[in-house]
Design an enzyme around this catalytic site. Structure first.
Site, short mmCIF file in Angstrom:
data_model
loop_
_atom_site.label_atom_id
_atom_site.label_comp_id
_atom_site.label_asym_id
_atom_site.label_seq_id
_atom_site.Cartn_x
_atom_site.Cartn_y
_atom_site.Cartn_z
N PHE A 152 0.84 -1.19 0.00
CA PHE A 152 0.00 0.00 0.00
C PHE A 152 0.89 1.25 0.00
CE2 PHE A 152 -2.86 3.09 2.02
CZ PHE A 152 -4.03 2.85 1.32
N ASP A 203 1.53 -5.04 8.82
CA ASP A 203 0.38 -4.16 8.65
C ASP A 203 -0.86 -5.05 8.50
OD1 ASP A 203 -1.67 -2.49 7.80
OD2 ASP A 203 -0.27 -1.10 6.84
N TYR A 245 -11.10 0.80 10.36
CA TYR A 245 -12.24 1.24 9.55
C TYR A 245 -12.52 0.34 8.36
CZ TYR A 245 -8.41 3.63 7.10
OH TYR A 245 -7.24 3.92 6.47
N LYS A 246 -11.80 -0.79 8.25
CA LYS A 246 -12.13 -1.73 7.16
C LYS A 246 -13.01 -2.84 7.76
CE LYS A 246 -8.33 -0.21 4.33
NZ LYS A 246 -6.89 -0.04 4.46
N ARG A 257 -11.75 -4.20 -6.97
CA ARG A 257 -11.68 -4.95 -5.72
C ARG A 257 -13.06 -5.04 -5.09
NH1 ARG A 257 -7.91 -2.27 -1.33
NH2 ARG A 257 -9.75 -0.99 -1.08
C1 PLP Z 1 -6.07 1.13 4.56
C2 PLP Z 1 -4.60 0.98 4.69
C3 PLP Z 1 -3.81 2.02 5.21
C4 PLP Z 1 -4.43 3.34 5.59
O1 PLP Z 1 -3.59 4.16 6.32
P1 PLP Z 1 -4.20 5.45 7.05
O2 PLP Z 1 -3.06 6.09 7.68
O3 PLP Z 1 -5.25 4.96 8.01
O4 PLP Z 1 -4.84 6.29 5.99
C5 PLP Z 1 -2.45 1.80 5.34
N1 PLP Z 1 -1.88 0.64 4.96
C6 PLP Z 1 -2.61 -0.38 4.45
C7 PLP Z 1 -1.94 -1.65 4.06
C8 PLP Z 1 -3.98 -0.23 4.28
O5 PLP Z 1 -4.71 -1.21 3.75
#
Ligand code: PLP
Length: 371
Positions: free
Chosen positions: A77, A157, A182-183, A331
């Site tokens: 990500f 992560d 939040y997921k 997705r």
């Molecule tokens: C959703 C997600 C994030 C989001 O990071 P934020 O700091 O909360 O915006 C980071 N890393 C991964 C792998 C994600 O899926």
């Protein structure tokens, strides 16, 4: 949630003695119910981006001077890649990027190979447990063991994993972890994230953000900064109590259902979707962009299509919210708590309908700001 709003209405700022340890209390409930971690190892605070910065920065600062390499996934990500690159640069280190199979993701052999290419120099291996694009589920115990064999710490992560698959940080030997709520944890848009530090590492690691919430005696206002004992030292500033109350509810739901049940249903939902995609969509230009083996993926499935962006737009017009991930992936998330097998059937039918009718062809090829 309602009681927090009521307490705010009556106690006003006087509610803080009650609220101040909420990040640690919700962290403990998340640890026990979802992450397979022990009390005092998880705190809910800040964003994934900030937590990753804190933990990767702390790990590099604590590493011996000859360990100046971070091993990470070139397809991770974006925020993870950006933060790791920035933290490494600030510490006089560099990132050795893995290039894994785009569908299967990194495995222990690839990680061991990258570590072997920099003998005695790797400080940290940092990877996602479930890949945001393909949904590939990494082998946490095996990759963590490969990192440990090379003398490195391993940071996971869990953003697409927490609440989607069974996670056992304790049994898997994980050192550090971050993730969002939040997921699959339903904490709400922009809900605070979490971080995990295995207890034996806590005393040696210090957050690069020296905030007053991580201070040993927070209200001794004139004292110089000294990190608090335990996981509290990784806090930075004032938490959002309203947001934490929502996270607490989301965590309670996931914990009540139980991660093994969520994982089993997630696999069943995604397996049905893959079977329907094979039967009805493969002939319409779609290809599977996720692992075929249900045990090797999280709770989302990516389909690849040369016209993915316009199809995604047309699906939104047909009340089907999916995410476009460039260059060519759509997705589909199947959160087990509130998705039924009938929903999966309807989704596959609607995709086939939209594409068969060519409804995507009237959409603009230009991308919108949020995809
Ligand atoms: C959703 C997600 C994030 C989001 O990071 P934020 O700091 O909360 O915006 C980071 N890393 C991964 C792998 C994600 O899926």
């Amino acid at each position: 949630m309602v009681s927090v709003v009521e307490a705010w209405g009556t106690a006003l700022v006087g509610g803080w003695p009650e609220w101040i340890d909420e990040p640690l209390r919700v962290g403990d409930r998340l640890a026990a119910g979802v992450l397979g971690a022990r009390p005092g190892e998880v705190v809910v605070a800040d964003s994934v981006t900030v937590n990753l910065y804190k933990l990767a920065g702390a790990a590099l600062a604590a590493a011996p001077p000859e360990r100046r390499v971070v091993v990470a996934d070139a397809a991770d990500f974006p925020t993870d890649r950006y933060v790791l690159e920035g933290v490494a640069a600030a510490a006089g280190s560099r990132v050795a990027w893995l290039s894994a199979d785009p569908v299967a993701g990194p495995d222990a052999r690839l990680v061991a190979g990258a570590c072997a290419a920099h003998p005695g120099q790797v400080a940290l291996v940092a990877l996602s447990l479930v890949a945001y694009r393909s949904g590939a589920l990494a082998d946490l115990p095996a990759i963590t063991a490969a990192a440990h064999d090379a003398g490195a710490l391993c940071l996971w992560d869990l953003s697409h994993a927490a609440g989607a698959v069974s996670v056992d940080l304790e049994a898997g030997g994980a050192d550090l972890a971050v993730g969002c709520t939040y997921k699959y944890l339903n904490g709400g848009p922009g809900a605070p994230a979490f971080l995990y530090v295995r207890r034996p590492h806590q005393a040696a690691l210090v957050s690069p953000i020296r905030g007053w919430f991580g201070q040993h005696d927070q209200f001794a206002m004139d004292a110089p900064w000294r990190p608090a004992d335990g996981i509290a030292r990784f806090q930075a500033g004032t938490p959002s109590i309203l947001a934490l109350a929502a996270v607490d509810e989301g965590v309670a739901l996931a914990a009540e259902a139980g991660p093994p049940a969520l994982e089993a249903k997630g696999r069943s939902l995604t397996a049905l979707f893959v079977a329907l995609a094979d039967a009805d969509l493969a002939g319409r230009g779609f290809a599977l962009g996720s692992p075929r083996d249900p045990a090797r993926r999280g709770a989302h499935v990516s389909l690849r299509h040369p016209d993915a962006w316009r199809i995604c737009r047309a699906l939104a017009g047909a009340d089907l919210v999916a995410d476009f991930r460039p260059p060519d992936s759509i997705r589909f998330g199947f959160p087990a708590l509130y998705t039924s097998h009938v929903d999966v059937w309807d989704v596959a039918a609607r995709i086939a309908e939209v594409v068969a009718a060519g409804r995507h062809e009237s959409f603009d090829v230009a991308h919108t700001r949020v995809t």
